[in-house]
Design a protein around this motif. Structure first.
Motif, PDB file in Angstrom:
ATOM      1  N   GLY A 210       5.820  -8.157   9.475  1.00 25.68           N
ATOM      2  CA  GLY A 210       5.767  -7.082  10.460  1.00 25.68           C
ATOM      3  C   GLY A 210       4.841  -5.957  10.049  1.00 25.68           C
ATOM      4  N   LYS A 211       5.035  -4.791  10.678  1.00 26.56           N
ATOM      5  CA  LYS A 211       4.250  -3.601  10.384  1.00 26.56           C
ATOM      6  C   LYS A 211       5.183  -2.483   9.923  1.00 26.56           C
ATOM      7  CE  LYS A 211       0.454  -4.380  13.656  1.00 26.56           C
ATOM      8  NZ  LYS A 211      -0.316  -3.808  14.796  1.00 26.56           N
ATOM      9  N   ALA A 212       4.676  -1.644   9.042  1.00 23.94           N
ATOM     10  CA  ALA A 212       5.466  -0.512   8.555  1.00 23.94           C
ATOM     11  C   ALA A 212       4.554   0.671   8.296  1.00 23.94           C
ATOM     12  CB  ALA A 212       6.224  -0.885   7.283  1.00 23.94           C
ATOM     13  N   PHE A 213       5.110   1.855   8.476  1.00 24.94           N
ATOM     14  CA  PHE A 213       4.364   3.082   8.227  1.00 24.94           C
ATOM     15  C   PHE A 213       5.289   4.046   7.489  1.00 24.94           C
ATOM     16  CE2 PHE A 213       0.296   4.816   9.992  1.00 24.94           C
ATOM     17  CZ  PHE A 213       0.258   5.942   9.177  1.00 24.94           C
ATOM     18  N   PHE A 214       4.897   4.426   6.280  1.00 26.65           N
ATOM     19  CA  PHE A 214       5.711   5.294   5.420  1.00 26.65           C
ATOM     20  C   PHE A 214       5.016   6.646   5.273  1.00 26.65           C
ATOM     21  CE2 PHE A 214       6.993   6.107   0.744  1.00 26.65           C
ATOM     22  CZ  PHE A 214       8.053   6.918   1.127  1.00 26.65           C
ATOM     23  N   SER A 215       5.801   7.715   5.330  1.00 28.60           N
ATOM     24  CA  SER A 215       5.233   9.059   5.164  1.00 28.60           C
ATOM     25  C   SER A 215       4.594   9.251   3.795  1.00 28.60           C
ATOM     26  CB  SER A 215       6.329  10.110   5.363  1.00 28.60           C
ATOM     27  OG  SER A 215       7.259  10.072   4.291  1.00 28.60           O
ATOM     28  N   GLY A 216       5.087   8.499   2.793  1.00 26.54           N
ATOM     29  CA  GLY A 216       4.585   8.655   1.431  1.00 26.54           C
ATOM     30  C   GLY A 216       5.348   9.684   0.625  1.00 26.54           C
ATOM     31  N   GLU A 217       6.464  10.175   1.162  1.00 24.52           N
ATOM     32  CA  GLU A 217       7.288  11.158   0.460  1.00 24.52           C
ATOM     33  C   GLU A 217       8.681  10.588   0.196  1.00 24.52           C
ATOM     34  OE1 GLU A 217       7.427  14.746   2.716  1.00 24.52           O
ATOM     35  OE2 GLU A 217       5.336  15.207   2.390  1.00 24.52           O
ATOM     36  N   PRO A 218       9.133  10.664  -1.064  1.00 25.44           N
ATOM     37  CA  PRO A 218       8.426  11.214  -2.219  1.00 25.44           C
ATOM     38  C   PRO A 218       7.409  10.223  -2.788  1.00 25.44           C
ATOM     39  CG  PRO A 218      10.551  10.410  -2.909  1.00 25.44           C
ATOM     40  CD  PRO A 218      10.502  10.227  -1.421  1.00 25.44           C
TER      41      PRO A 218
END
Length: 460
Positions: A210-218
């Motif tokens: 699938g697809k995923a998008f992470f804010s990168g925090e922390p």
């Protein structure tokens, strides 16, 4: 951004509020008490309702802070792109009907009633569900998914509850994208006592291929996200690495900024959501929507711009046109409170004076929350409890704690009666920040609606 008047609270008719309060009481009577992580009960219930969680492309929004505003921003963007949307969020502020919106609008009471009857019948006909009832969150989730399936939206934006792996929302399928907002310490008794364990629970929603998008925090969880994406063959993106947020301008009216990706530069994006943290939340929504263009071709620069301009998310640094003005915010954990304090330091100058009205749940780290609020050096701190809520921390305990962390030049008061506390906070004639709990913000909004009901608007 041009300066606009502070917002006005939406008037909810007494009849409508009474209906949803009654509906919630019926659901409570059918449910198991407390939080009981697991998917067996909700799976069985959804199967008995015809599997309404299957077949509608969904964006699953998971994280600790910022889920709701990110989900609302995504819904606004896809609505502006011409798609029929469903938006499921939690908790509610005034009544549970707020948890589900179709095309940005609340669902009719008659539809809630019809689907409740179907759910009630399904529970009565299943011996296992009668002996081991679903929790309240599971029932509301099943009810909302049942309505959503009948509405047949082009896309559903579904906010997870407190978890990820064992959250009732994790059964939705297909998932067009898993969007993970910032992750922080919260609900440790259910999710784990380290940020890594909590990250594992949240990232467990990733779907193979699938697809995923992470804010990168922390930042410390970035390696875990990348490892899991590689292991599951997930197309993973991160706001902190794949996109850039530039030229941020923040004011009482919201935020403006530029968002730069590998193939697009979105300049002058504007949102009326207050607080610097809303730059990250709305940017996460905008970049996630852009990365879904191959599946939803109507998403354009124009629709992203229009969606962010239109999005509303009550109870999170909500500027209310009372006299004196109010700022309502549901920050209830250290990460959320840190974002709130940082934003207020930008919005208020060093010499600006205001009052803090604070109530919090007793299972939260309220000593840390109070210590953070002390950095704002308010004119007065007024402590209280949410009416009729046993989970609320006692004002006398908050008073004892606050005296240990607040500066001497801040006046500190505590009142058992929340209405009295509110009016005492207003007596200074200064802006009042009401924070510490979404339950408290919800109670205050309900109280203000009762006070102003019939005037057509909530402003003094």
């Amino acid at each position: 951004m041009d300066r606009e008047k502070p917002g006005e609270l939406e008037i909810i008719s007494k009849k409508s509020a009474d209906f949803f309060n009654y509906l919630e009481s019926r659901l409570i009577s059918l449910s198991s008490p407390g939080v009981r992580p697991g998917l067996k009960r909700i799976s069985r219930l959804l199967a008995s309702l015809g599997n309404p969680h299957l077949g509608i492309p969904a964006i699953h929004v998971v994280g600790t802070n910022g889920k709701g505003s990110t989900a609302a921003s995504l819904s606004a963007i896809f609505s502006a792109s011409g798609y029929k949307t469903a938006l499921y969020t939690s908790p509610h502020l005034i009544h549970m009907g707020e948890r589900l919106r179709i095309n940005e609008r609340l669902v009719a009471e008659e539809k809630w009633s019809d689907h409740f009857n179907r759910l009630d019948a399904a529970l009565k006909q299943d011996e296992k569900l009668r002996s081991d009832p679903p929790t309240l969150f599971e029932l509301i989730t099943a009810l909302s998914l049942s309505i959503t399936a009948e509405e047949m939206p082009d896309i559903a934006i579904v906010e997870a509850g407190l978890g990820g792996r064992l959250d009732a929302t994790n059964l939705i399928n297909p998932v067009a994208m898993s969007v993970i907002t910032s992750i922080a310490m919260d609900h440790e008794s259910f999710l784990g006592d380290t940020i890594f364990k909590i990250g594992e629970e949240k990232f467990a929603v990733l779907r193979p291929h699938g697809k995923a998008f992470f804010s990168g925090e922390p930042e410390g969880l970035v390696p875990l996200f990348k490892v899991l994406c590689k292991k599951l063959n997930v197309s993973g993106h991160m706001l902190s690495e794949d996109w850039r947020v530039e030229n941020v301008r923040s004011s009482y009216n919201g935020n403006e900024y530029d968002l730069v990706g590998s193939d697009v530069k979105l300049t002058g994006l504007a949102t009326h959501l207050l607080g610097l943290h809303q730059v990250k939340n709305t940017a996460l929504a905008a970049s996630s929507a852009w990365e879904l263009k191959d599946q939803f071709a109507n998403v354009t620069e124009k629709s992203i711009r229009e969606g962010l301009h239109n999005v509303k998310w009550p109870g999170r640094l909500e500027w209310v046109n009372e006299n004196p003005p109010l700022l309502l915010d549901g920050a209830h954990n250290p990460h959320g409170m840190a974002s709130l304090v940082k934003s207020l330091k930008v919005l208020f100058t060093e010499k600006a004076q205001f009052v803090i009205l604070f109530a919090v749940m007793r299972d939260k780290d309220y000593r840390t929350l109070l210590a953070m609020l002390s950095e704002l050096n308010p004119k007065s701190l007024v402590l209280t409890a949410v009416p009729s809520l046993e989970r609320s921390a006692k004002p006398e305990e908050l008073l004892r704690m606050a005296k240990g962390v607040f500066r001497r030049n801040s006046q500190i008061e505590a009142y058992d009666d929340a209405e009295e506390a509110y009016h005492r906070a207003r007596r200074f004639g200064l802006p009042v920040l009401c924070c510490g709990s979404l339950y408290f913000v919800g109670w205050l909004k309900s109280y203000l609606e009762r006070v102003h009901h019939g005037n057509g608007r909530l402003s003094a």
